[in-house]
Design an enzyme around this catalytic site. Structure first.
Site, PDB file in Angstrom:
ATOM      1  N   GLY A  59       3.284  -0.603 -11.201  1.00 24.90           N
ATOM      2  CA  GLY A  59       4.248   0.402 -10.776  1.00 24.90           C
ATOM      3  C   GLY A  59       3.786   1.832 -10.915  1.00 24.90           C
ATOM      4  O   GLY A  59       4.532   2.762 -10.642  1.00 24.90           O
ATOM      5  N   HIS A  60       2.533   2.036 -11.336  1.00 21.13           N
ATOM      6  CA  HIS A  60       2.048   3.414 -11.592  1.00 21.13           C
ATOM      7  C   HIS A  60       0.659   3.583 -11.003  1.00 21.13           C
ATOM      8  O   HIS A  60      -0.323   3.512 -11.742  1.00 21.13           O
ATOM      9  CB  HIS A  60       2.014   3.682 -13.091  1.00 21.13           C
ATOM     10  CG  HIS A  60       1.925   5.139 -13.455  1.00 21.13           C
ATOM     11  ND1 HIS A  60       0.748   5.788 -13.676  1.00 21.13           N
ATOM     12  CD2 HIS A  60       2.889   6.056 -13.633  1.00 21.13           C
ATOM     13  CE1 HIS A  60       0.982   7.037 -14.000  1.00 21.13           C
ATOM     14  NE2 HIS A  60       2.269   7.231 -13.986  1.00 21.13           N
ATOM     15  N   PHE A  61       0.432   3.804  -9.852  1.00 19.36           N
ATOM     16  CA  PHE A  61       1.319   3.877  -8.722  1.00 19.36           C
ATOM     17  C   PHE A  61       0.879   2.808  -7.741  1.00 19.36           C
ATOM     18  O   PHE A  61      -0.330   2.650  -7.546  1.00 19.36           O
ATOM     19  CB  PHE A  61       1.221   5.253  -8.066  1.00 19.36           C
ATOM     20  CG  PHE A  61       1.643   6.387  -8.985  1.00 19.36           C
ATOM     21  CD1 PHE A  61       2.978   6.672  -9.176  1.00 19.36           C
ATOM     22  CD2 PHE A  61       0.696   7.142  -9.659  1.00 19.36           C
ATOM     23  CE1 PHE A  61       3.373   7.720  -9.991  1.00 19.36           C
ATOM     24  CE2 PHE A  61       1.081   8.185 -10.486  1.00 19.36           C
ATOM     25  CZ  PHE A  61       2.420   8.474 -10.656  1.00 19.36           C
TER      26      PHE A  61
END
Length: 142
Positions: free
Chosen positions: A48-50
Site C-alpha cells: 500500500g506504500h505505494f
C-alpha cells in the site's frame, strides 16, 4: 561482535513483521552499533506504500534506527530484560528514497544518557553510500 536475528531477538522484544534490523555487525554496548536492513519487495508495507511505486516509509527507517539503538543500549548487562521506548524524534530528515532491493547500513551512537533517558545520533545509508535518513532519537528505558 556480530549478531544475527536470533541474538537480536534475545535483546529487544520486536518480532516479525516488525523486526526491522537483520544483522548487527558492530556493537559497543551502551556506546554505538552498526547494522543492516535488507529491504525486500516482499515487505508487507509495499502493498500500500505505494502501489506501482513501492517506497519504504520514512517512519519505518526511523524505527529501524531506533531498534538498533535499543540493541546498543539494552545489550548493557544492567539493561538486559528491559525495554527502550521512544521519548522523542528530533531533526529527522529523509534524503533519499528507500526502494525494494536496497540494503541499508544503520548506525547509531549514544551521545547522552542520564539515568533511564538517553539520546542517540542515528544515520541510515544505502548501498551506494548515500544517506537516506538522519535523526536524533531520545529513548526511555523501562
Amino acid at each position: 561482535m556480530e549478531l544475527g536475528t536470533k541474538e537480536i531477538m534475545e535483546i529487544i522484544p520486536h518480532r516479525q513483521p516488525f523486526l526491522l534490523i537483520d544483522t548487527v555487525q558492530e556493537l559497543e554496548p551502551g556506546v554505538r552499533a552498526k547494522g543492516t536492513k535488507c529491504v525486500s519487495f516482499n515487505e508487507p508495507y509495499f502493498a500500500g506504500h505505494f502501489p506501482g511505486q513501492p517506497v519504504m516509509p520514512g517512519v519505518l527507517e526511523i524505527e529501524a534506527l531506533a531498534q538498533l539503538g535499543a540493541v546498543a543500549i539494552l545489550s548493557k548487562p544492567e539493561c538486559r530484560g528491559k525495554t527502550a521506548f521512544f521519548a522523542s524524534i528530533k531533526s529527522a530528515k529523509f534524503k533519499e528514497k528507500v526502494l525494494p532491493g536496497d540494503v541499508l547500513t544503520l548506525e547509531i551512537e549514544i551521545i547522552k544518557q542520564k539515568g533511564p533517558i538517553g539520546v542517540g545520533a542515528a544515520k541510515a545509508t544505502n548501498q551506494k553510500g548515500k544517506i537516506t535518513a538522519v535523526a536524533e532519537l531520545t529513548f526511555a528505558i523501562s
